[in-house]
Design an enzyme around this catalytic site. Structure first.
Site, PDB file in Angstrom:
ATOM      1  CG  LEU A  47     -24.040   7.439   2.355  1.00 15.55           C
ATOM      2  CD1 LEU A  47     -25.237   8.400   2.386  1.00 15.55           C
ATOM      3  CD2 LEU A  47     -24.506   6.029   1.985  1.00 15.55           C
ATOM      4  CG  ASP A  93     -21.007  10.888   3.872  1.00 17.62           C
ATOM      5  OD1 ASP A  93     -20.542   9.909   3.272  1.00 17.62           O
ATOM      6  OD2 ASP A  93     -20.437  12.007   3.878  1.00 17.62           O
ATOM      7  N   PRO A 114      -6.029   2.902  -7.288  1.00 19.29           N
ATOM      8  CG  PRO A 114      -7.913   3.339  -8.558  1.00 19.29           C
ATOM      9  CD  PRO A 114      -6.872   2.302  -8.328  1.00 19.29           C
ATOM     10  CE  LYS A 137      -4.633   0.501   0.607  1.00 13.62           C
ATOM     11  NZ  LYS A 137      -5.682  -0.478   0.298  1.00 13.62           N
ATOM     12  NE  ARG A 192     -19.615  11.826  -0.615  1.00 13.32           N
ATOM     13  CZ  ARG A 192     -18.399  11.410  -0.283  1.00 13.32           C
ATOM     14  NH1 ARG A 192     -18.190  10.852   0.887  1.00 13.32           N
ATOM     15  NH2 ARG A 192     -17.404  11.563  -1.111  1.00 13.32           N
ATOM     16  CB  ALA A 222     -17.379   5.581  -5.258  1.00 14.42           C
ATOM     17  CG  ASN A 274      -9.031  -1.696   3.169  1.00 12.81           C
ATOM     18  OD1 ASN A 274      -9.224  -2.890   2.987  1.00 12.81           O
ATOM     19  ND2 ASN A 274      -8.821  -0.854   2.171  1.00 12.81           N
ATOM     20  N   GLY A 289     -20.005   2.973  -0.683  1.00 14.68           N
ATOM     21  CA  GLY A 289     -21.110   2.998   0.277  1.00 14.68           C
ATOM     22  C   GLY A 289     -22.444   3.343  -0.379  1.00 14.68           C
TER      23      GLY A 289
HETATM   24  C1  PPY Z   1      -7.848  -2.442  -1.707  1.00 10.25           C
HETATM   25  O1  PPY Z   1      -8.585  -3.390  -1.983  1.00 10.25           O
HETATM   26  O2  PPY Z   1      -7.813  -1.952  -0.578  1.00 10.25           O
HETATM   27  C2  PPY Z   1      -6.976  -1.905  -2.748  1.00 10.25           C
HETATM   28  O3  PPY Z   1      -6.046  -1.223  -2.443  1.00 10.25           O
HETATM   29  C3  PPY Z   1      -7.352  -2.237  -4.125  1.00 10.25           C
HETATM   30  C4  PPY Z   1      -6.267  -2.473  -5.080  1.00 10.25           C
HETATM   31  C5  PPY Z   1      -6.108  -3.712  -5.552  1.00 10.25           C
HETATM   32  C6  PPY Z   1      -5.178  -3.955  -6.512  1.00 10.25           C
HETATM   33  C7  PPY Z   1      -4.408  -2.947  -6.980  1.00 10.25           C
HETATM   34  C8  PPY Z   1      -4.533  -1.693  -6.469  1.00 10.25           C
HETATM   35  C9  PPY Z   1      -5.495  -1.441  -5.550  1.00 10.25           C
END
Ligand code: PPY
Length: 357
Positions: free
Chosen positions: A190, A212, A124, A85, A217, A192, A269, A194
């Site tokens: 909320l 939110d 992204p 990441k 939103r 993209a 996450n 959510g």
């Molecule tokens: C995630 O799922 O948290 C991501 O970062 C998605 C992702 C998956 C693969 C390449 C770049 C981002």
């Protein structure tokens, strides 16, 4: 402009990953962190998160936590990629940066990606989008998630939402709710993803509760009968399924002890602040779908389209399988009397070990 960070102490002993790269750009004041957690299954892969952090150590810790979750996400989803990441600690919220500053930040990030020569591939995440990936890709190969116009697979939000909703349904079933019709589904966040999950829940006949910070939103959902819940009441409002779709850390141990819901499954996450929170949820019988399983639809979308060359249909089939995976994890956790997170990590560890053999 340099940023006045309070604490730049980075602890190296508490992380089992392979590499952390940190860079400061004096011109913009941005700090860049790339965390390569594991390359065992393939190149480390995970998005670029751009936001304001309280200090560099906080940004490093976030990148490392998120990269570790990516390793598990890829391993459980059966994707041939490792976990990584990037975090860009911005000098000010992105909306307040002028375009020259943002361009410069992307240039530096692309240079960092080139330095790592493909041991880490980005995409992204919060604070970045397909358009940014288009720009990065002009000066480095190691980028997933370009816009459709630029030849990429476009936004992963749709498939992430499909996977999250499959996990929501599986978690609800585990909690004895076979049908969401008339049930209270509370969605904090909320964005993209959510917003699309909210739409699926509404179509399923759920009583929608939304939260939110942005009034705009919430408004379209309120107009269709959803109830707006203040952001600071999302963990104290009664519901059947809580669907965290904002940033992580919502479920602290204390929240886990009192949160009035039957099931939790969302897009964010690192929803749980720690292992203790998972244990408390288990003890209370709250059915928690592990975040790195529930939200894998985005990774399946990007890696499926761009590495495995799957069709959009094939990707969708694999994303929907998240529902069965979550079901299997609930069953395994129940049988062993362990948390769902631990059961999911067993699957990941088995796949990781198989790659070593
Ligand atoms: C995630 O799922 O948290 C991501 O970062 C998605 C992702 C998956 C693969 C390449 C770049 C981002």
């Amino acid at each position: 402009m340099a940023q006045g960070f309070m604490n730049n102490d980075i602890v190296v002993e508490d992380w089992a990953g392979e590499l952390t790269a940190v860079r400061h750009d004096e011109e913009t004041g941005a700090h860049f962190v790339i965390a390569v957690h594991s390359t065992r299954l393939g190149p480390a892969t995970g998005g670029t998160r751009a936001m304001v952090y309280s200090d560099v150590a906080d940004a490093v810790a976030d990148a490392r936590r998120l990269a570790g979750a990516m390793t598990y996400k890829m391993a459980v989803a059966g994707l041939p990629m490792g976990g990584g990441k990037s975090v860009i600690a911005l000098p000010a919220p992105r909306a307040e940066l002028d375009s020259a500053t943002w361009r410069r930040i992307l240039q530096v990030h692309a240079a960092n990606l080139r330095l790592l020569k493909g041991s880490y591939w980005t995409g992204p995440d919060i604070g970045t989008n397909s358009g940014d990936m288009d720009i990065l890709r002009r000066s480095t190969d190691y980028v997933f998630g370009r816009s459709i116009e630029a030849g990429g697979p476009g936004s992963s939000a749709g498939n992430t939402a499909v996977g999250v909703f499959a996990a929501v349904q599986a978690a609800a079933r585990e909690a004895g709710v076979a049908d969401l019709s008339g049930r209270r589904v509370l969605i904090p966040g909320l964005g993209a993803v959510g917003a699309q999950v909210a739409e699926f829940a509404r179509e399923a006949g759920a009583r929608l509760l939304v939260a939110d910070i942005s009034h705009d939103r919430c408004a379209p959902f309120e107009a269709q009968g959803a109830q707006r819940v203040p952001v600071d009441e999302v963990t104290t409002t009664e519901c059947d399924v809580l669907v965290p779709c904002a940033t992580g850390g919502l479920i602290t141990t204390r929240v886990a002890e009192t949160v009035p819901c039957a099931a939790i499954a969302g897009a964010a996450n690192n929803v749980l602040a720690g292992d203790e929170a998972a244990e408390v949820l288990r003890r209370r019988g709250i059915c928690y779908a592990p975040d790195f399983v529930a939200n894998a639809g985005g990774a399946i979308h990007l890696v499926g389209r761009e590495v495995l060359r799957w069709s959009a249909y094939e990707v969708r089939v694999r994303v929907l399988e998240i529902g069965e995976t979550v079901e299997r994890i609930f069953k395994s956790a129940r049988a062993q009397d362990i948390t769902t997170g631990a059961a999911a990590r067993q699957i990941a560890e088995a796949n990781l070990a198989a790659a070593l053999a």
